[in-house]
Structures are given as structure tokens and as C-alpha cells.
Design an enzyme around this catalytic site. Structure first.
Site, PDB file in Angstrom:
ATOM      1  CG  ASP A 174      -7.149   3.029  -1.357  1.00  0.00           C
ATOM      2  OD1 ASP A 174      -7.508   1.850  -1.340  1.00  0.00           O
ATOM      3  OD2 ASP A 174      -7.364   3.803  -0.407  1.00  0.00           O
TER       4      ASP A 174
ATOM      5  CE  LYS B 109      -4.423   0.809   0.111  1.00  0.00           C
ATOM      6  NZ  LYS B 109      -5.542  -0.076  -0.295  1.00  0.00           N
TER       7      LYS B 109
ATOM      8  N   GLY C 170     -20.365   7.657   0.541  1.00  0.00           N
ATOM      9  CA  GLY C 170     -19.402   8.040  -0.476  1.00  0.00           C
ATOM     10  C   GLY C 170     -20.069   8.298  -1.807  1.00  0.00           C
ATOM     11  CG  PHE C 171     -19.737  11.558  -3.871  1.00  0.00           C
ATOM     12  CD1 PHE C 171     -18.849  12.168  -4.760  1.00  0.00           C
ATOM     13  CD2 PHE C 171     -19.864  12.073  -2.601  1.00  0.00           C
ATOM     14  CE1 PHE C 171     -18.122  13.283  -4.373  1.00  0.00           C
ATOM     15  CE2 PHE C 171     -19.133  13.195  -2.202  1.00  0.00           C
ATOM     16  CZ  PHE C 171     -18.258  13.797  -3.094  1.00  0.00           C
ATOM     17  N   GLY C 172     -17.520   8.239  -4.633  1.00  0.00           N
ATOM     18  CA  GLY C 172     -16.337   8.046  -5.480  1.00  0.00           C
ATOM     19  C   GLY C 172     -16.470   6.799  -6.329  1.00  0.00           C
ATOM     20  CG  ASN C 173     -13.679   3.609  -8.791  1.00  0.00           C
ATOM     21  OD1 ASN C 173     -13.394   2.567  -8.216  1.00  0.00           O
ATOM     22  ND2 ASN C 173     -13.909   3.654 -10.083  1.00  0.00           N
ATOM     23  CB  VAL C 174     -15.662   2.116  -3.973  1.00  0.00           C
ATOM     24  CG1 VAL C 174     -16.340   0.949  -3.292  1.00  0.00           C
ATOM     25  CG2 VAL C 174     -14.182   1.838  -4.175  1.00  0.00           C
ATOM     26  CB  ALA C 175     -19.994   5.233  -3.772  1.00  0.00           C
ATOM     27  CD1 TRP C 176     -20.595   5.833 -11.282  1.00  0.00           C
ATOM     28  CD2 TRP C 176     -18.820   4.471 -11.467  1.00  0.00           C
ATOM     29  NE1 TRP C 176     -20.463   5.491 -12.598  1.00  0.00           N
ATOM     30  CE2 TRP C 176     -19.383   4.658 -12.745  1.00  0.00           C
ATOM     31  CE3 TRP C 176     -17.699   3.653 -11.339  1.00  0.00           C
ATOM     32  CZ2 TRP C 176     -18.858   4.050 -13.882  1.00  0.00           C
ATOM     33  CZ3 TRP C 176     -17.167   3.053 -12.472  1.00  0.00           C
ATOM     34  CH2 TRP C 176     -17.753   3.256 -13.717  1.00  0.00           C
TER      35      TRP C 176
HETATM   36  N1  GLU Z   1      -7.188   0.046  -3.360  1.00  0.00           N
HETATM   37  C1  GLU Z   1      -7.890  -1.150  -3.714  1.00  0.00           C
HETATM   38  C2  GLU Z   1      -7.949  -2.076  -2.534  1.00  0.00           C
HETATM   39  O1  GLU Z   1      -7.998  -1.621  -1.416  1.00  0.00           O
HETATM   40  C3  GLU Z   1      -7.351  -1.786  -4.998  1.00  0.00           C
HETATM   41  C4  GLU Z   1      -5.919  -2.163  -4.967  1.00  0.00           C
HETATM   42  C5  GLU Z   1      -5.378  -2.687  -6.308  1.00  0.00           C
HETATM   43  O2  GLU Z   1      -6.133  -2.790  -7.265  1.00  0.00           O
HETATM   44  O3  GLU Z   1      -4.183  -2.978  -6.341  1.00  0.00           O
HETATM   45  O4  GLU Z   1      -8.012  -3.272  -2.651  1.00  0.00           O
END
Ligand code: GLU
Length: 433
Positions: free
Chosen positions: A150, A110, A222-228
Site C-alpha cells: 500500500d 489492513k 502522486g507519483f508512486g506505484n498506483v500513479a505510475w
Molecule cells: N493496498 C491495495 C488496496 O488498497 C492492495 C491490497 C492487496 O493487494 O492486498 O487494495
């Protein structure tokens, strides 16, 4: 991770299986202490860049390479003002188990920076990303460490980072970052994958409990990529998304989110304003904004935290339950506080943890790496089928390791044990290194 707690749970589930229990204890004890506290490596670097006023700005950048027993380090980059080494270590730790659960050969890592994208222009974001890559490039590569997005890092940022990497390294391998654009090595469905995978997992949780997602009310944060991605798939499966939220408050959407509103989430993310109120301004008749409130104040069947760690407290869990919520699938990494998880589990609310629910994102990053290594691209159907299979498999692993004596499933335990066992085995088989 607490060895005694895992062992007590396992002993309750497998009474008298002494050889098995002994083997598990040996693995857990030999790895636990070293493993819990020691990422393999942490890089810290200064990032200097010039803002639109011509002034020099300085941030700190990090890459935590947590564990490479299963494959190259893999995990996202987070740009957020609250980023610290501690936050990235917890995320790298979680990532290692999550990646193990996907069945793909990826270690855990990370990274990120305390750079705050809120209020920045596109040009400032580009200059920051380029300056960040000036340092990061020394420690990444397709067989070494493969970062992705992320919080605060999406397709735009990956583009700027990748452009700078190629220029500096003079290496045009497409597999240095994942989450790339479709015309330069990205995988189809990667932007949607975290949200889609989370909904596939939620469906498995529901089916196993004899329920169905159709017509259920979903509150998500949220309203970012994941929420979308989650909202897109939830609507496709016939559910009704009745709330989205941001740091400024919540938007209640009594008739359910529409396609136009879901599309508008992308504009909201791209604006760098970080205000969910913009949804109510754009769709005044459909979305009602309340400042200072969370998505968890809106009555729903299913809660999907999709924003940030610790975003759902014990009090929020109680309010959700009191308003009729009976399922919470954590999509953000560690989105629920321990008190909230405990409350859900004690009060019959189905709960599944982020490392299982959101693994579809990094799994599809793994699929992107495979396509890059083979120099080809798969169709949406092919990627979606693989994502489906991976989420189903993760659910099966949770059931295998998390089924309790009374037949209920402890998804937290199941995901932790399944992920841990795989990493521990890989480490033991490769010796003391
Ligand atoms: N940030 C995302 C996660 O928490 C994706 C990480 C990735 O695709 O390497 O799993």
C-alpha cells in the site's frame, strides 16, 4: 453506513417490492451495528530497529483483521508517519467491500506502521521490514491472512518482508504475501494492476456515458506505484497526462507525460525523497513545477486521485469543475472528501469511488494467490484478460445497484450496496460465530 439512507434509496428505485425491501432491511439491520464498529481482531506490536547511525528506533506496527466471511483476510500494509489504528480500521472496512466486489474469495484486512520511509536508506528500510515481520509472522499465512503493499510499501519492501518470513517460519509457501517479485512467486502485471484496472474502469464509466478517453486531458496526483500504472495505461489508451503531483507541489506537463517521464517515476519512488519537483529538474523543458499547488489546479477533463485519503477537497472539486473537468475516478482509497463527492454528484461530474475503481490491485493479488496455490504462473495476456473481466464485472455490479430513477448511475451507492450485500449474505449463512 446508514441503513435508513440505503433503504430510502432502494425504495425509490424499487417501489412496492415489499418482500425484497424487507429482506434487504433485515440483512442490513442485523449486521450493521456489529459490523461497522468491530473488526474481528487487531494486533498492535512494537517494532524496534537500528538506524544507520547505530541508534535504536521504535515504531508501532498493526494488523487489522476486519472480516473473514468470504475468505482469508487480505489487504495491504501502509508505512507512513500518519498511520494510526483509526486509519487502518477505515482502510480494512473499505477493503472488505472492495474485495467482495472482485468476485474472488478474499476477506478484508489492513496493516502497517507509523514508520516514515522518507529519507531512509535502503538498508534502514530492510532492517525495519525485517523487524516488522518478526512480529507480524505469527498472524499471517496463505489461508489465514495475506498482506500486500500500500502507500510506502512496494516491491522492495515486500521482498524484505517475504525474505524474513521465510527465514523465521521455515515455510516456503509463495502465497504468504502478494506483490512479490517475478522470480519468487509474483504475478506478472501485479505492479501495474491498480493503475491499469482503474483505467479500465474509467473507460467503462466513460463509454456508459457515451464518451471516449482518447485525447482527453488527465490530471493525476502522486507519483508512486498506483500513479505510475495509471499514467502508463492512460497514455497507452491515447489520453494525455498533463499533471502529476507530490506533497511538495505539482508538475504541469502541457504536452503530456512521455514514456521516459513515466519510467522516471519509478526512480523518484525508489529515492525515498518524496518530491515531485525532481521530475521538473530531470525534464526542465517538459515539466513545470509549482510549489504548494495540487494537481487539481491544472485544467483537465478527467481527475484521477492516486495518492492518499482526503486528498481532494470540496474547494478542489469546485476548481476542477470551473476549469472544465467532467469526470473524477477515485483511485486512492477514499481520496475525495465527502463535500467533494457531493459537489461532483450534484453538478453533473461523473464520479466513481475508490473501492470500485482501484479494486484491480487487490484483484490481481487474488490472481497471484491462485497462481501460488496452483504452483504455476500465467502469461501477461491471461492476467490482463482476467483483470479486464473483473473490472467490467465490478462496473456491471455498480450499474445494477446504482442506477437511479432518472437513468443516471450513482457509483458510490452501487459499489457500497453490491459489496455489502455479498459480505452480509456470507456472514448470515455461516451463523453466529
Ligand atoms: N493496498 C491495495 C488496496 O488498497 C492492495 C491490497 C492487496 O493487494 O492486498 O487494495
Amino acid at each position: 453506513m446508514n441503513v435508513e439512507k440505503i433503504m430510502a434509496d432502494l425504495e425509490a428505485k424499487h417501489p412496492g417490492e415489499s418482500e425484497y425491501l424487507q429482506a434487504v432491511r433485515e440483512v442490513l439491520e442485523s449486521i450493521e451495528e456489529v459490523y461497522n464498529q468491530h473488526p474481528e481482531r487487531i494486533f498492535t506490536f512494537r517494532v524496534t530497529w537500528i538506524d544507520d547511525k547505530g541508534e535504536v528506533q521504535t515504531n508501532l506496527g498493526y494488523r487489522v483483521q476486519f472480516n473473514s466471511a468470504i475468505g482469508p483476510y487480505k489487504g495491504g500494509l501502509r508505512f507512513h508517519k500518519a498511520v494510526t489504528p483509526s486509519m487502518l480500521k477505515f482502510l480494512g472496512f473499505e477493503q472488505t467491500f472492495k474485495n467482495a466486489l472482485t468476485t474472488l474469495p478474499m476477506g478484508g484486512g489492513k496493516g502497517g506502521s507509523d514508520f516514515d520511509p522518507v529519507g531512509k536508506s535502503d538498508a534502514e528500510i530492510m532492517r525495519f521490514c525485517q523487524a516488522f515481520m518478526l512480529e507480524l509472522r505469527h498472524n499471517i499465512g496463505p489461508d489465514q491472512d495475506v498482506p500486500a503493499g500500500d502507500v510506502g510499501v512496494g516491491g522492495r519492501e515486500i521482498g524484505f518482508l517475504n525474505g524474513m518470513y521465510q527465514k523465521l517460519a521455515r515455510q516456503y509457501h509463495t502465497g504468504v504475501l502478494t506483490g512479490k517479485g517475478m522470480t519468487w512467486g509474483g504475478s506478472i502485471l501485479r505492479p501495474e494492476a491498480t493503475g491499469f484496472g482503474a483505467l479500465y474502469f474509467t473507460q467503462h464509466v466513460l463509454h456508459t456515458a457515451g464518451k471516449d478517453i482518447k485525447d482527453k486531458k488527465i490530471a493525476l496526483s502522486g507519483f508512486g506505484n498506483v500513479a505510475w500504472g495509471a499514467a502508463t495505461k492512460a497514455v497507452e489508451l491515447g489520453a494525455k497526462v498533463v499533471a502529476i503531483s507530490g506533497p511538495d507541489g505539482v508538475c504541469e506537463i502541457p504536452d503530456g507525460i512521455t514514456k521516459e517521464m513515466i519510467d522516471y517515476m519509478l526512480d523518484m519512488r525508489a529515492s525515498n525523497r518524496n518530491k515531485v519537483e525532481d521530475m521538473a529538474t530531470k525534464f526542465p523543458g517538459q515539466a513545470k513545477f509549482t510549489a504548494g499547488k495540487k494537481a487539481w489546479s491544472i485544467p483537465c477533463d478527467i481527475a484521477l486521485p492516486c495518492a492518499f485519503q482526503n486528498e481532494l477537497s470540496e474547494d478542489d472539486a469546485k476548481e476542477l469543475k470551473a476549469n472544465g473537468c467532467w469526470c473524477c475516478c477515485e483511485v486512492s482509497n477514499m481520496g475525495c472528501q465527502p463535500g467533494a463527492i457531493h459537489f461532483f454528484q450534484k453538478n453533473g461530474v461523473l464520479f466513481a469511488p475508490g473501492k470500485a475503481v482501484n479494486a484491480g490491485g487487490v484483484a490481481t493479488s487474488g490472481l497471484e494467490m491462485t497462481q501460488n496455490a496452483a504452483h504455476l504462473s500465467w502469461s501477461a495476456k491471461e492476467v490482463d484478460e482476467k483483470l479486464h473481466w473483473i473490472m467490467e464485472n465490478i462496473h456491471e455490479q455498480c450499474v445494477k445497484f446504482g442506477t437511479q430513477a432518472d437513468g443516471s448511475i450513482d457509483y458510490v451507492k452501487g459499489a457500497n450496496i453490491a459489496g455489502f450485500m455479498k459480505v452480509a449474505q456470507a456472514m448470515l449463512e455461516q451463523g453466529v460465530i
